[in-house]
Every structure is written in C-alpha cells, then in structure tokens.
Design a protein around this motif. Structure first.
Motif, PDB file in Angstrom:
ATOM      1  N   LEU A   1      54.562  45.583 -17.367  1.00 53.15           N
ATOM      2  CA  LEU A   1      54.261  46.690 -16.478  1.00 53.15           C
ATOM      3  C   LEU A   1      53.064  47.466 -16.998  1.00 53.15           C
ATOM      4  CD1 LEU A   1      57.840  48.221 -16.013  1.00 53.15           C
ATOM      5  CD2 LEU A   1      56.690  46.599 -14.507  1.00 53.15           C
ATOM      6  N   GLY A   2      52.141  47.762 -16.112  1.00 56.60           N
ATOM      7  CA  GLY A   2      51.020  48.632 -16.432  1.00 56.60           C
ATOM      8  C   GLY A   2      51.210  49.942 -15.705  1.00 56.60           C
ATOM      9  N   ILE A   3      51.232  51.036 -16.461  1.00 60.34           N
ATOM     10  CA  ILE A   3      51.430  52.358 -15.871  1.00 60.34           C
ATOM     11  C   ILE A   3      50.191  53.201 -16.141  1.00 60.34           C
ATOM     12  CG2 ILE A   3      52.787  54.484 -15.953  1.00 60.34           C
ATOM     13  CD1 ILE A   3      55.221  52.785 -16.633  1.00 60.34           C
ATOM     14  N   ASP A   4      49.684  53.822 -15.077  1.00 60.58           N
ATOM     15  CA  ASP A   4      48.522  54.693 -15.221  1.00 60.58           C
ATOM     16  C   ASP A   4      48.552  55.732 -14.112  1.00 60.58           C
ATOM     17  OD1 ASP A   4      45.744  54.217 -16.979  1.00 60.58           O
ATOM     18  OD2 ASP A   4      45.503  55.531 -15.242  1.00 60.58           O
ATOM     19  N   LEU A   5      47.920  56.851 -14.356  1.00 57.30           N
ATOM     20  CA  LEU A   5      47.840  57.932 -13.383  1.00 57.30           C
ATOM     21  C   LEU A   5      46.763  57.651 -12.331  1.00 57.30           C
ATOM     22  CD1 LEU A   5      49.152  60.671 -12.899  1.00 57.30           C
ATOM     23  CD2 LEU A   5      47.452  61.676 -14.407  1.00 57.30           C
ATOM     24  N   SER A   6      45.760  56.871 -12.693  1.00 57.29           N
ATOM     25  CA  SER A   6      44.629  56.609 -11.815  1.00 57.29           C
ATOM     26  C   SER A   6      44.859  55.373 -10.940  1.00 57.29           C
ATOM     27  CB  SER A   6      43.364  56.398 -12.655  1.00 57.29           C
ATOM     28  OG  SER A   6      42.331  55.853 -11.867  1.00 57.29           O
ATOM     29  N   ALA A   7      44.907  55.596  -9.648  1.00 56.53           N
ATOM     30  CA  ALA A   7      45.068  54.481  -8.705  1.00 56.53           C
ATOM     31  C   ALA A   7      43.882  53.523  -8.783  1.00 56.53           C
ATOM     32  CB  ALA A   7      45.226  55.013  -7.284  1.00 56.53           C
ATOM     33  N   GLN A   8      42.690  54.060  -9.023  1.00 53.91           N
ATOM     34  CA  GLN A   8      41.498  53.218  -9.100  1.00 53.91           C
ATOM     35  C   GLN A   8      41.511  52.337 -10.350  1.00 53.91           C
ATOM     36  OE1 GLN A   8      39.319  52.852  -6.591  1.00 53.91           O
ATOM     37  NE2 GLN A   8      40.728  54.202  -5.520  1.00 53.91           N
ATOM     38  N   MET A   9      41.991  52.869 -11.465  1.00 48.42           N
ATOM     39  CA  MET A   9      42.110  52.052 -12.682  1.00 48.42           C
ATOM     40  C   MET A   9      43.108  50.923 -12.439  1.00 48.42           C
ATOM     41  SD  MET A   9      40.142  52.985 -15.175  1.00 48.42           S
ATOM     42  CE  MET A   9      39.939  53.989 -16.607  1.00 48.42           C
ATOM     43  N   LEU A  10      44.238  51.245 -11.818  1.00 49.40           N
ATOM     44  CA  LEU A  10      45.235  50.222 -11.515  1.00 49.40           C
ATOM     45  C   LEU A  10      44.664  49.160 -10.575  1.00 49.40           C
ATOM     46  CD1 LEU A  10      48.368  52.506 -11.047  1.00 49.40           C
ATOM     47  CD2 LEU A  10      47.917  50.958 -12.967  1.00 49.40           C
ATOM     48  N   SER A  11      43.880  49.585  -9.614  1.00 54.20           N
ATOM     49  CA  SER A  11      43.244  48.647  -8.688  1.00 54.20           C
ATOM     50  C   SER A  11      42.336  47.672  -9.432  1.00 54.20           C
ATOM     51  CB  SER A  11      42.450  49.425  -7.635  1.00 54.20           C
ATOM     52  OG  SER A  11      41.815  48.541  -6.752  1.00 54.20           O
ATOM     53  N   LYS A  12      41.572  48.191 -10.389  1.00 56.49           N
ATOM     54  CA  LYS A  12      40.717  47.312 -11.210  1.00 56.49           C
ATOM     55  C   LYS A  12      41.578  46.332 -12.005  1.00 56.49           C
ATOM     56  CE  LYS A  12      36.733  47.993 -12.342  1.00 56.49           C
ATOM     57  NZ  LYS A  12      35.413  47.506 -12.060  1.00 56.49           N
ATOM     58  N   GLY A  13      42.684  46.822 -12.537  1.00 56.36           N
ATOM     59  CA  GLY A  13      43.592  45.959 -13.292  1.00 56.36           C
ATOM     60  C   GLY A  13      44.156  44.840 -12.436  1.00 56.36           C
TER      61      GLY A  13
ATOM     62  N   SER B   1      36.534  54.663 -13.269  1.00 54.64           N
ATOM     63  CA  SER B   1      37.058  53.293 -13.183  1.00 54.64           C
ATOM     64  C   SER B   1      35.994  52.246 -12.848  1.00 54.64           C
ATOM     65  CB  SER B   1      38.188  53.218 -12.152  1.00 54.64           C
ATOM     66  OG  SER B   1      37.687  53.427 -10.845  1.00 54.64           O
ATOM     67  N   LYS B   2      35.014  52.610 -12.064  1.00 56.75           N
ATOM     68  CA  LYS B   2      33.982  51.652 -11.644  1.00 56.75           C
ATOM     69  C   LYS B   2      33.227  51.065 -12.831  1.00 56.75           C
ATOM     70  CE  LYS B   2      33.460  53.960  -7.277  1.00 56.75           C
ATOM     71  NZ  LYS B   2      33.004  55.225  -6.759  1.00 56.75           N
ATOM     72  N   ASN B   3      33.008  51.871 -13.867  1.00 58.00           N
ATOM     73  CA  ASN B   3      32.221  51.422 -15.017  1.00 58.00           C
ATOM     74  C   ASN B   3      32.985  51.501 -16.336  1.00 58.00           C
ATOM     75  OD1 ASN B   3      29.868  51.073 -13.398  1.00 58.00           O
ATOM     76  ND2 ASN B   3      29.613  53.285 -13.416  1.00 58.00           N
ATOM     77  N   TYR B   4      34.286  51.716 -16.282  1.00 65.05           N
ATOM     78  CA  TYR B   4      35.058  51.950 -17.504  1.00 65.05           C
ATOM     79  C   TYR B   4      34.915  50.812 -18.511  1.00 65.05           C
ATOM     80  CZ  TYR B   4      38.720  53.283 -20.699  1.00 65.05           C
ATOM     81  OH  TYR B   4      39.400  53.633 -21.838  1.00 65.05           O
TER      82      TYR B   4
END
Length: 192
Positions: A69-81, A17-20
């Motif tokens: 709604l944005g749904i994702d398994l990764s909490a870090q990806m959601l945090s970036k969103g 997620s940091k560099n996605y």
C-alpha cells in the motif's frame, strides 16, 4: 518544511509532483538504498509506505510483499505512482499520516521517508505507524530535525533507534513498538 496545515501541504506536493522525481530522485534514491539495507531480505504479508510520494521506494519493496500500500496526502503524487509500475499490484490510498485508514495491528512492514519532522507531528505519525503495526513489524522512518540534539532526544524518549544520518537535518530510524505506548485508534474508519 515548517509545520503547515494539510491543505497547504497537499497543494505544495500536488504542484511539485510533475517534477518531483527529476528534482529529488537522486537524493531519494540514496535514502531508499539505506532503507533497503535495514530491511534486508525480509518479506512481508503487508507493507505500507506512508508518505509514498511517487512510489519509487514502494516499487522496490512490493515484490517481497503479498499486499503493498502506498499512502500519501497528495492525489497528484499518487497518480504519478500509479503510472510508474502497474504490474506490481500496489494499492494507492490518499490519506493523512496522522489518521491512517487501516485497522490496528495489521501491517508487518512500514516505511516512511522524508515526511516527518521532530516535534508534535512525530508523535502523531509514530502513534499511527505503531498502531497499524503488528507486534513484530519492521518499521523504518526518517525524521527531519531542525536541531539535531532535540530530534535525537525526542527519538530516544519515543523508543526509536538511530540507524543512520542521511544529512545534517534528516536521520533514519528503526522504530521499536515494544518501547512505546501505542494509542489505540479512536475511529473505526479502517479500509483494510
């Protein structure tokens, strides 16, 4: 990515997620452009981006929807969103695409890009996306297939229409709920 357990996938995307956006942004932007072409000028009551990652596609669609709604398994990806655009009212939900925490037939727009592979997981994801979709919902997803013929055969059997080839492994499909038997959700853990 080969089929892996949920924990492995979550760890992978949390770390990535940091560099996605820097690593995959240009590639994803091209896919998002194709998805937006399929959507056209359509507006939605509720749009859901399953496997939303950092939310780049969702922020392009959200202005045309009453609820996004944005749904994702990764909490870090959601945090970036969540950090990207706070003015769009996007709601972020951590969930597995095989078990979406939404009521049956509530969503009139579903997108899912760069998340689903052909095989058993395709059936799981397609059933869930179809289950939450209204009868006239617009459902657009990409599917990775290790073998193009296998992927296309499975898609055809599932009632999915090929819209575009994005790469030698990933294809964009328009899902037709009417051509597929939708399994009702056995669980009643819906959030919305």
């Amino acid at each position: 990515m080969p089929a892996k357990d949920t924990e492995t996938i979550t760890k992978w995307y949390d770390a990535l997620s940091k560099n996605y956006d820097e690593l995959y942004g240009e590639e994803q932007n091209k896919k998002h452009t194709k998805v937006l072409q399929v959507i056209g000028k359509r507006e939605f009551n509720m749009v859901v981006d399953v496997g939303c990652g950092t939310g780049k596609l969702l922020e392009l669609i959200a202005p045309r929807s009453k609820v996004a709604l944005g749904i994702d398994l990764s909490a870090q990806m959601l945090s970036k969103g969540k950090q990207r655009r706070t003015d769009l009212g996007i709601q972020w939900i951590r969930a597995d695409a095989s078990h979406l925490p939404l009521q049956d037939r509530i969503v009139d727009g579903v997108t899912s890009v760069s998340m689903t592979e052909s095989g058993a997981v395709l059936d799981e994801h397609f059933n869930e996306i179809s289950r939450i979709a209204t009868e006239d919902a617009l459902m657009v997803m990409t599917i990775f297939g290790e073998n193009d013929r296998t992927s296309r055969r499975q898609a055809k059997e599932t009632g999915i229409e090929l819209v575009a080839t994005l790469s030698d492994r990933e294809h964009l499909y328009l899902l037709d709920r009417a051509k597929h038997r939708v399994k009702a959700s056995p669980e009643s853990t819906a959030l919305v």
